[in-house]
Write an enzyme that holds these catalytic residues in place. Structure first.
Site, mmCIF file in Angstrom:
data_model
loop_
_atom_site.group_PDB
_atom_site.id
_atom_site.type_symbol
_atom_site.label_atom_id
_atom_site.label_comp_id
_atom_site.label_asym_id
_atom_site.label_seq_id
_atom_site.Cartn_x
_atom_site.Cartn_y
_atom_site.Cartn_z
ATOM 1 C CG ASN A 115 33.052 6.127 -59.134
ATOM 2 O OD1 ASN A 115 32.385 6.184 -60.179
ATOM 3 N ND2 ASN A 115 32.863 6.950 -58.124
ATOM 4 N NE ARG A 171 28.545 6.177 -58.044
ATOM 5 C CZ ARG A 171 28.554 7.455 -58.389
ATOM 6 N NH1 ARG A 171 29.655 8.002 -58.855
ATOM 7 N NH2 ARG A 171 27.469 8.176 -58.263
ATOM 8 C CG HIS A 229 24.669 10.947 -54.570
ATOM 9 N ND1 HIS A 229 24.151 12.216 -54.668
ATOM 10 C CD2 HIS A 229 25.728 10.920 -55.406
ATOM 11 C CE1 HIS A 229 24.846 12.921 -55.527
ATOM 12 N NE2 HIS A 229 25.814 12.170 -56.004
ATOM 13 N NE ARG A 245 24.897 15.611 -62.691
ATOM 14 C CZ ARG A 245 25.143 14.638 -61.824
ATOM 15 N NH1 ARG A 245 24.143 13.884 -61.373
ATOM 16 N NH2 ARG A 245 26.361 14.419 -61.388
ATOM 17 C CD GLU A 268 30.321 7.890 -53.478
ATOM 18 O OE1 GLU A 268 31.299 8.658 -53.616
ATOM 19 O OE2 GLU A 268 29.299 7.984 -54.159
#
Ligand code: AMP
Length: 396
Positions: free
Chosen positions: A8, A92, A180, A240, A378
């Site tokens: 990732n 990812r 996500h 963000r 993940e």
């Protein structure tokens, strides 16, 4: 079968995990770690499956370590420990665009297609793809699999994916995608194990980390989510902005005379918890601060989670369970308690002690909504997909 490396890759960090995959079943974790502060003074830490540190190394600026030299170093370490057994690398990749949702073997054509999506995820996609290219240069024979963060949301009702813009823009791909997805797919998988075919029924999963979003799942299938065309939309995040009146963006251009690059930087890097608090993007630092602005940033974070949960509950037509996950969701009982308190009207009732201890179920037995705490993984989801695809390819 052999070992699988999951990567990732971010702008200044590289998270990785090593799994052993056999002919069948789920891959088992061997080690995981990350290299942080790439570009300045990189720091590598590797932990075994039990979480114990097995390797640590620091580089100085003088070592001129780049993403690629660090990746080469990592591959070397892995090959020293597992010999010739590394059989594939799973990545990812944040954006698969409208057409790519299933995990896919990477080749030049796919890379070129994914390059075209960089403007839609400028904070992540270029770095994800740079890692794919670096591995291809360093180990050309090693199969690489891309797993898309948008993929899990494929199949949402069309109405959930549409933006109210002229149709021609929708046709060219300006629509809601959601992100996500690898995390939510893992949560759905865990819910299936915990709850059988009902898979939590109508569930809202809250991935609350540096990036934050909600996903409305009906029996484990995504039907709506808070991130949209880009990973800027939805909840307040570390840096963000989340949901924003587009008029505010016009104001930045027209009245403040900002350039697109400046606006992009402001919305992705200077907003969210950091922008509101003026202190930090890190929830731990904000919770520890007695500065009023830190409190206001947390208030807004919680407010938006509750507000957007209301919207997704409407998309689902009701709610049976709620899941907290990721850095804040898994580790900040105070934030969970405050979110739960705002969701009391939906029938959420938290057991304070279970919440404080971080138990798998933190709702009371009389709560109408089951509230769960499920640590996301993940990397494991990427390993599962990578192993499945490699097994499929080698089937006689
Ligand atoms: P992630 O992106 O999933 O790694 O999550 C990062 C976020 O989780 C940061 O805002 C951290 O401050 C937050 N976080 C991690 N551990 C804790 C903790 N123990 N208490 C509060 N927030 C935490």
């Amino acid at each position: 079968m052999g070992e699988i490396l999951c990567l990732n890759a971010g702008s200044s960090s590289l998270k990785f995990a090593l799994f052993r995959a056999d002919a069948g079943g789920e891959p088992t974790p061997l080690a995981a770690g990350k290299i942080e502060n790439i570009g300045l003074a990189p720091h590598l830490i590797v932990r075994d499956a039990g979480g114990g540190a097995i390797t640590e190394q620091r580089w100085t600026k003088d070592d001129k370590a780049t993403h690629e030299t660090l990746l080469e170093d990592l591959l070397g370490r892995i090959e020293t420990s597992v010999g010739e057994d590394l059989v594939g690398v799973g990545h990812r990749v944040v954006h698969g665009g409208p057409d790519r949702f299933a995990p896919a073997r990477v080749d030049d054509a796919l890379l070129a297609e994914l390059d075209g999506l960089c403007p839609l995820a400028p904070l992540h996609q270029p770095h994800n793809l740079a890692a794919v290219r670096a591995v291809a240069r360093l180990r050309p024979a090693l199969p690489q699999i891309a797993c898309f963060d948008t993929g899990f949301h494929h199949g949402q009702p069309a109405v959930a994916t549409r933006l109210a813009l002229p149709r021609a823009l929708t046709t060219e791909g300006v629509r809601r995608y959601g992100f996500h997805g690898i995390s939510y797919e893992y949560i759905a998988r865990r819910l299936r194990e915990l709850d059988g075919p009902a898979t939590g029924g109508r569930t809202i999963a809250a991935h609350l980390g540096n990036g934050a979003s909600l996903c409305a799942m009906d029996k484990g299938r995504s039907i709506d989510t808070t991130m949209g065309f880009t990973a800027l939309d939805g909840l307040v995040m570390g840096t963000r902005c989340g949901t924003l009146d587009p008029g505010a963006v016009l104001y930045l251009f027209q009245e403040k005379g900002m350039t697109p690059e400046q606006v992009e930087h402001l919305l992705y890097n200077e907003s969210g918890l950091l922008g509101v608090s003026g202190i930090s993007s890190d929830m731990r630092a904000l919770l520890a601060s007695d500065d009023e602005r830190a409190g206001e940033a947390i208030d807004l974070f919680v407010w938006q989670i509750a507000r957007q949960t209301g919207a997704l509950a409407a998309s689902l037509g009701g709610l049976d369970s709620f899941v907290f996950t990721a850095g804040i969701g898994e580790n900040a009982p105070e934030v969970r308690a405050r979110v739960a308190a705002r969701l009391g009207w939906l029938g959420v009732e938290i057991d304070e002690e279970a919440n404080r201890r971080g138990e798998p179920v933190i709702s009371t037995t009389s709560s109408r909504i089951v509230v769960r705490l499920i640590p996301t993984d993940e990397e494991r989801m990427i390993a599962i997909h990578t192993a499945d695809l490699l097994r499929e390819e080698t089937k006689p």
